[in-house]
Write a protein that holds these residues in place. Structure first.
Motif, PDB file in Angstrom:
ATOM      1  N   ILE A   1       1.572 -15.290  -2.754  1.00 13.76           N
ATOM      2  CA  ILE A   1       1.121 -13.899  -2.722  1.00 13.76           C
ATOM      3  C   ILE A   1      -0.401 -13.862  -2.516  1.00 13.76           C
ATOM      4  CG2 ILE A   1       1.033 -11.720  -3.993  1.00 13.76           C
ATOM      5  CD1 ILE A   1       3.899 -12.549  -3.546  1.00 13.76           C
ATOM      6  N   HIS A   2      -0.823 -12.944  -1.663  1.00 13.66           N
ATOM      7  CA  HIS A   2      -2.243 -12.756  -1.360  1.00 13.66           C
ATOM      8  C   HIS A   2      -2.613 -11.284  -1.458  1.00 13.66           C
ATOM      9  CE1 HIS A   2      -2.747 -16.717   0.705  1.00 13.66           C
ATOM     10  NE2 HIS A   2      -1.449 -16.572   0.890  1.00 13.66           N
ATOM     11  N   CYS A   3      -3.921 -11.049  -1.517  1.00 17.56           N
ATOM     12  CA  CYS A   3      -4.429  -9.696  -1.285  1.00 17.56           C
ATOM     13  C   CYS A   3      -5.231  -9.734   0.010  1.00 17.56           C
ATOM     14  CB  CYS A   3      -5.302  -9.230  -2.445  1.00 17.56           C
ATOM     15  SG  CYS A   3      -6.830 -10.183  -2.641  1.00 17.56           S
TER      16      CYS A   3
ATOM     17  N   GLY B   1       0.516 -17.401  -6.737  1.00 14.64           N
ATOM     18  CA  GLY B   1      -0.588 -16.639  -6.181  1.00 14.64           C
ATOM     19  C   GLY B   1      -1.490 -17.602  -5.421  1.00 14.64           C
ATOM     20  N   HIS B   2      -2.237 -17.095  -4.472  1.00 10.05           N
ATOM     21  CA  HIS B   2      -3.135 -17.951  -3.683  1.00 10.05           C
ATOM     22  C   HIS B   2      -4.033 -18.795  -4.589  1.00 10.05           C
ATOM     23  CE1 HIS B   2      -6.247 -18.017  -0.128  1.00 10.05           C
ATOM     24  NE2 HIS B   2      -5.905 -19.214  -0.527  1.00 10.05           N
ATOM     25  N   ARG B   3      -4.563 -18.160  -5.629  1.00  9.95           N
ATOM     26  CA  ARG B   3      -5.511 -18.880  -6.503  1.00  9.95           C
ATOM     27  C   ARG B   3      -4.853 -20.034  -7.249  1.00  9.95           C
ATOM     28  NH1 ARG B   3      -6.366 -13.953 -10.835  1.00  9.95           N
ATOM     29  NH2 ARG B   3      -4.349 -14.128 -11.867  1.00  9.95           N
TER      30      ARG B   3
ATOM     31  N   ILE C   1     -11.422 -20.472   5.653  1.00  8.18           N
ATOM     32  CA  ILE C   1     -12.522 -20.390   4.709  1.00  8.18           C
ATOM     33  C   ILE C   1     -12.629 -18.947   4.242  1.00  8.18           C
ATOM     34  CG2 ILE C   1     -14.967 -20.837   4.331  1.00  8.18           C
ATOM     35  CD1 ILE C   1     -13.487 -23.321   5.281  1.00  8.18           C
ATOM     36  N   GLU C   2     -12.534 -18.772   2.963  1.00  6.30           N
ATOM     37  CA  GLU C   2     -12.691 -17.427   2.429  1.00  6.30           C
ATOM     38  C   GLU C   2     -13.871 -17.460   1.471  1.00  6.30           C
ATOM     39  OE1 GLU C   2      -8.860 -15.230   1.426  1.00  6.30           O
ATOM     40  OE2 GLU C   2      -8.307 -17.313   1.199  1.00  6.30           O
ATOM     41  N   PRO C   3     -14.520 -16.322   1.264  1.00  8.76           N
ATOM     42  CA  PRO C   3     -15.561 -16.316   0.252  1.00  8.76           C
ATOM     43  C   PRO C   3     -14.982 -16.844  -1.062  1.00  8.76           C
ATOM     44  CG  PRO C   3     -15.584 -14.295   1.486  1.00  8.76           C
ATOM     45  CD  PRO C   3     -14.358 -15.056   1.940  1.00  8.76           C
TER      46      PRO C   3
ATOM     47  N   ALA D   1      -9.904 -15.560  -6.932  1.00 11.79           N
ATOM     48  CA  ALA D   1      -9.292 -14.360  -7.481  1.00 11.79           C
ATOM     49  C   ALA D   1      -7.942 -14.023  -6.838  1.00 11.79           C
ATOM     50  CB  ALA D   1     -10.240 -13.183  -7.304  1.00 11.79           C
ATOM     51  N   CYS D   2      -7.825 -14.234  -5.544  1.00 12.46           N
ATOM     52  CA  CYS D   2      -6.646 -13.805  -4.777  1.00 12.46           C
ATOM     53  C   CYS D   2      -5.358 -14.310  -5.435  1.00 12.46           C
ATOM     54  CB  CYS D   2      -6.753 -14.322  -3.341  1.00 12.46           C
ATOM     55  SG  CYS D   2      -5.340 -13.894  -2.293  1.00 12.46           S
ATOM     56  N   PRO D   3      -4.355 -13.504  -5.735  1.00  9.49           N
ATOM     57  CA  PRO D   3      -4.199 -12.086  -5.357  1.00  9.49           C
ATOM     58  C   PRO D   3      -4.641 -11.094  -6.445  1.00  9.49           C
ATOM     59  CG  PRO D   3      -2.116 -12.897  -6.166  1.00  9.49           C
ATOM     60  CD  PRO D   3      -3.097 -14.018  -6.334  1.00  9.49           C
TER      61      PRO D   3
HETATM   62 ZN   LIG Z   1      -5.255 -15.256  -0.363  1.00  6.26          ZN
END
Ligand SMILES: [Zn+2]
Length: 145
Positions: free
Chosen positions: A9-11, A113-115, A127-129, A135-137
């Protein structure tokens, strides 16, 4: 892509209340990663929009996209642009239904969750901040889904 073993799961890391549509989220992903990232995008009104076939590899968890279904809800940032669980009631319902349908289809499916994938997050170029990755999701998938 087969067998499918994971669902993540992501946001979308968009601001609370902004009604971005699945097509727009997909355009951003194609621009950044050259393909749609997720298999589904869940809009604010709970609409679950199919953005990739299950048989097609997504681009949503660095180094772990094989056999991994990606579902993204629109939102994930508060009005102050900080990570926040912004899911609407309709998004919560829709996410629960989607996850349940995959659990029925793929017994033993691991839902995260992604995290929860940390620290292997940006090995294949996504690459995400850093704050989003951590934090995601923006909610605890293990207890909520
Ligand atoms: Zn994500």
């Amino acid at each position: 892509m087969m067998p499918i073993r994971y669902l993540t799961i992501h946001c979308a890391a968009t601001i609370e209340g902004r009604d971005h549509k699945a097509a727009e989220v997909t355009r951003w992903d194609v621009a950044r990663f050259g393909q749609p990232s997720y298999h589904w995008v869940v809009e604010l009104d709970g609409s679950a929009v199919r953005t990739l076939a299950d048989a097609t590899r997504g681009a949503h968890v660095g180094g772990h996209n094989t056999g991994n279904i990606g579902i993204c809800y629109v939102g994930g940032l508060g009005r102050d642009a900080k990570p926040k669980d912004t899911r609407t009631a309709l998004q919560r319902k829709s996410l629960r239904e989607l996850v349940e349908s995959y659990r029925r289809k793929y017994p033993g499916l691991i839902v995260r969750g992604h995290r929860d994938w940390s620290p292997d997050l940006d090995r294949d170029g996504k690459i995400e901040p850093h704050e989003w990755v951590k934090a995601c999701p923006c909610f605890d998938v293990a207890t909520e889904l």
